[in-house]
Design a protein around this motif. Sequence first.
Motif, PDB file in Angstrom:
ATOM      1  N   UNK A  12       0.816  -1.219   0.000  1.00 53.77           N
ATOM      2  CA  UNK A  12       0.000   0.000   0.000  1.00 53.77           C
ATOM      3  C   UNK A  12       0.848   1.267   0.000  1.00 53.77           C
ATOM      4  N   UNK A  13       2.119   1.143   0.373  1.00 55.92           N
ATOM      5  CA  UNK A  13       2.988   2.329   0.402  1.00 55.92           C
ATOM      6  C   UNK A  13       3.368   2.794  -1.004  1.00 55.92           C
ATOM      7  N   UNK A  14       3.214   1.896  -2.003  1.00 54.83           N
ATOM      8  CA  UNK A  14       3.553   2.244  -3.381  1.00 54.83           C
ATOM      9  C   UNK A  14       5.019   2.039  -3.731  1.00 54.83           C
ATOM     10  N   UNK A  15       5.802   1.476  -2.792  1.00 57.65           N
ATOM     11  CA  UNK A  15       7.242   1.359  -3.006  1.00 57.65           C
ATOM     12  C   UNK A  15       7.593   0.364  -4.109  1.00 57.65           C
ATOM     13  N   UNK A  16       6.780  -0.683  -4.270  1.00 60.04           N
ATOM     14  CA  UNK A  16       7.060  -1.665  -5.318  1.00 60.04           C
ATOM     15  C   UNK A  16       6.973  -1.026  -6.694  1.00 60.04           C
ATOM     16  N   UNK A  17       5.869  -0.303  -6.924  1.00 60.66           N
ATOM     17  CA  UNK A  17       5.665   0.356  -8.215  1.00 60.66           C
ATOM     18  C   UNK A  17       6.724   1.428  -8.467  1.00 60.66           C
ATOM     19  N   UNK A  18       7.055   2.160  -7.422  1.00 62.28           N
ATOM     20  CA  UNK A  18       8.040   3.233  -7.556  1.00 62.28           C
ATOM     21  C   UNK A  18       9.416   2.671  -7.914  1.00 62.28           C
ATOM     22  N   UNK A  19       9.770   1.545  -7.308  1.00 59.61           N
ATOM     23  CA  UNK A  19      11.057   0.914  -7.599  1.00 59.61           C
ATOM     24  C   UNK A  19      11.107   0.396  -9.033  1.00 59.61           C
ATOM     25  N   UNK A  20      10.043  -0.270  -9.467  1.00 57.62           N
ATOM     26  CA  UNK A  20       9.982  -0.796 -10.838  1.00 57.62           C
ATOM     27  C   UNK A  20      10.052   0.326 -11.869  1.00 57.62           C
ATOM     28  N   UNK A  21       9.387   1.440 -11.562  1.00 57.16           N
ATOM     29  CA  UNK A  21       9.398   2.591 -12.475  1.00 57.16           C
ATOM     30  C   UNK A  21      10.800   3.177 -12.582  1.00 57.16           C
ATOM     31  N   UNK A  22      11.480   3.290 -11.466  1.00 58.76           N
ATOM     32  CA  UNK A  22      12.843   3.829 -11.466  1.00 58.76           C
ATOM     33  C   UNK A  22      13.780   2.910 -12.235  1.00 58.76           C
ATOM     34  N   UNK A  23      13.596   1.608 -12.099  1.00 66.57           N
ATOM     35  CA  UNK A  23      14.428   0.654 -12.824  1.00 66.57           C
ATOM     36  C   UNK A  23      14.119   0.688 -14.326  1.00 66.57           C
ATOM     37  N   UNK A  24      12.859   0.815 -14.666  1.00 63.97           N
ATOM     38  CA  UNK A  24      12.437   0.891 -16.063  1.00 63.97           C
ATOM     39  C   UNK A  24      13.012   2.122 -16.752  1.00 63.97           C
ATOM     40  N   UNK A  25      13.107   3.212 -16.004  1.00 67.61           N
ATOM     41  CA  UNK A  25      13.609   4.474 -16.560  1.00 67.61           C
ATOM     42  C   UNK A  25      15.129   4.597 -16.483  1.00 67.61           C
ATOM     43  N   UNK A  26      15.791   3.533 -16.020  1.00 61.13           N
ATOM     44  CA  UNK A  26      17.252   3.546 -15.968  1.00 61.13           C
ATOM     45  C   UNK A  26      17.829   4.393 -14.854  1.00 61.13           C
ATOM     46  N   UNK A  27      17.006   4.700 -13.856  1.00 57.22           N
ATOM     47  CA  UNK A  27      17.463   5.511 -12.725  1.00 57.22           C
ATOM     48  C   UNK A  27      18.100   4.624 -11.657  1.00 57.22           C
ATOM     49  N   UNK A  28      17.556   3.426 -11.546  1.00 57.62           N
ATOM     50  CA  UNK A  28      17.973   2.518 -10.467  1.00 57.62           C
ATOM     51  C   UNK A  28      18.416   1.175 -11.049  1.00 57.62           C
ATOM     52  N   UNK A  29      19.390   0.571 -10.422  1.00 60.69           N
ATOM     53  CA  UNK A  29      19.865  -0.756 -10.811  1.00 60.69           C
ATOM     54  C   UNK A  29      18.720  -1.762 -10.708  1.00 60.69           C
ATOM     55  N   UNK A  30      18.645  -2.682 -11.649  1.00 57.95           N
ATOM     56  CA  UNK A  30      17.578  -3.672 -11.633  1.00 57.95           C
ATOM     57  C   UNK A  30      17.871  -4.734 -10.572  1.00 57.95           C
ATOM     58  N   UNK A  31      17.186  -4.591  -9.456  1.00 61.33           N
ATOM     59  CA  UNK A  31      17.365  -5.463  -8.299  1.00 61.33           C
ATOM     60  C   UNK A  31      16.029  -5.553  -7.592  1.00 61.33           C
ATOM     61  N   UNK A  32      15.603  -6.765  -7.209  1.00 61.83           N
ATOM     62  CA  UNK A  32      14.305  -6.899  -6.562  1.00 61.83           C
ATOM     63  C   UNK A  32      14.316  -6.229  -5.188  1.00 61.83           C
ATOM     64  N   UNK A  33      13.120  -5.819  -4.757  1.00 60.43           N
ATOM     65  CA  UNK A  33      12.994  -5.047  -3.519  1.00 60.43           C
ATOM     66  C   UNK A  33      13.460  -5.838  -2.300  1.00 60.43           C
ATOM     67  N   UNK A  34      13.244  -7.162  -2.338  1.00 58.32           N
ATOM     68  CA  UNK A  34      13.697  -7.985  -1.213  1.00 58.32           C
ATOM     69  C   UNK A  34      15.208  -7.885  -1.036  1.00 58.32           C
ATOM     70  N   UNK A  35      15.941  -7.888  -2.145  1.00 57.67           N
ATOM     71  CA  UNK A  35      17.407  -7.781  -2.068  1.00 57.67           C
ATOM     72  C   UNK A  35      17.829  -6.411  -1.567  1.00 57.67           C
ATOM     73  N   UNK A  36      17.092  -5.381  -1.990  1.00 56.99           N
ATOM     74  CA  UNK A  36      17.397  -4.024  -1.531  1.00 56.99           C
ATOM     75  C   UNK A  36      17.206  -3.924  -0.022  1.00 56.99           C
ATOM     76  N   UNK A  37      16.100  -4.484   0.470  1.00 57.83           N
ATOM     77  CA  UNK A  37      15.822  -4.458   1.905  1.00 57.83           C
ATOM     78  C   UNK A  37      16.892  -5.239   2.671  1.00 57.83           C
ATOM     79  N   UNK A  38      17.325  -6.387   2.107  1.00 55.25           N
ATOM     80  CA  UNK A  38      18.366  -7.173   2.774  1.00 55.25           C
ATOM     81  C   UNK A  38      19.694  -6.424   2.818  1.00 55.25           C
TER      82      UNK A  38
END
Length: 204
Positions: free
Chosen positions: A127-153
């Motif tokens: 509900x926080x929207x963080x999943x969608x925001x992360x995918x959008x950033x990765x799609x736009x080449x802003x963020x390295x393509x890494x799943x959110x679970x790995x980022x949290x770890x």
Amino acid sequence: MSKDSHTEEKIKIAAKRVFIQKGFSGCTSREIAKEAGTNVALVNYYFRSKNQLFVLIYQSVTEEFLLSMVDVFSSNITLKEKINKLVDREFEFLAKHPEIPMFVINEMSRNKNAGIEPQGILSQLGRSGIFEETLEAQKNGIMRKLDLSSIIMLVMANCQHPFMARLLNQQLNNLSDEEYSAHLVKYKEVVKEMLLNYLFIQKD
């Protein structure tokens, strides 16, 4: 006999101290009652059993940890700022409660479920929207393509280890309590710089 909210809260506070110090298996209802300045009958009257009291305390501990994360992810700031703020929150929380990560790990080793409800946690994060925001950033080449679970770890490993291994780190580096606390302040900035430089793609 009617329940008194003050007595109930006093037992919960005492139980939290005892559970964190000794774990579920290492303590008795009698020890909790003694810590609360009451008797076993009252502990059982308010919470029915040590197990039920433990689940309540364990959930409150994990939820407190989680809600801080959800609060950051839901805030109206950039994704990069959220990662930066999340590290700040982690260090702030762990400075106040350095025993929590080891407590959670020990109890999950004892019982892999240990009162955690994964779907409830995932729904709050969703509900926080963080999943969608992360995918959008990765799609736009802003963020390295890494799943959110790995980022949290990555965040958890770099933030929690210095507190969990505090005594070992102090001995290896011959640091006093005051020196190590000062070191953690500097180390937090290292963690933020490292994570942000790794996760976010630098534009030439």
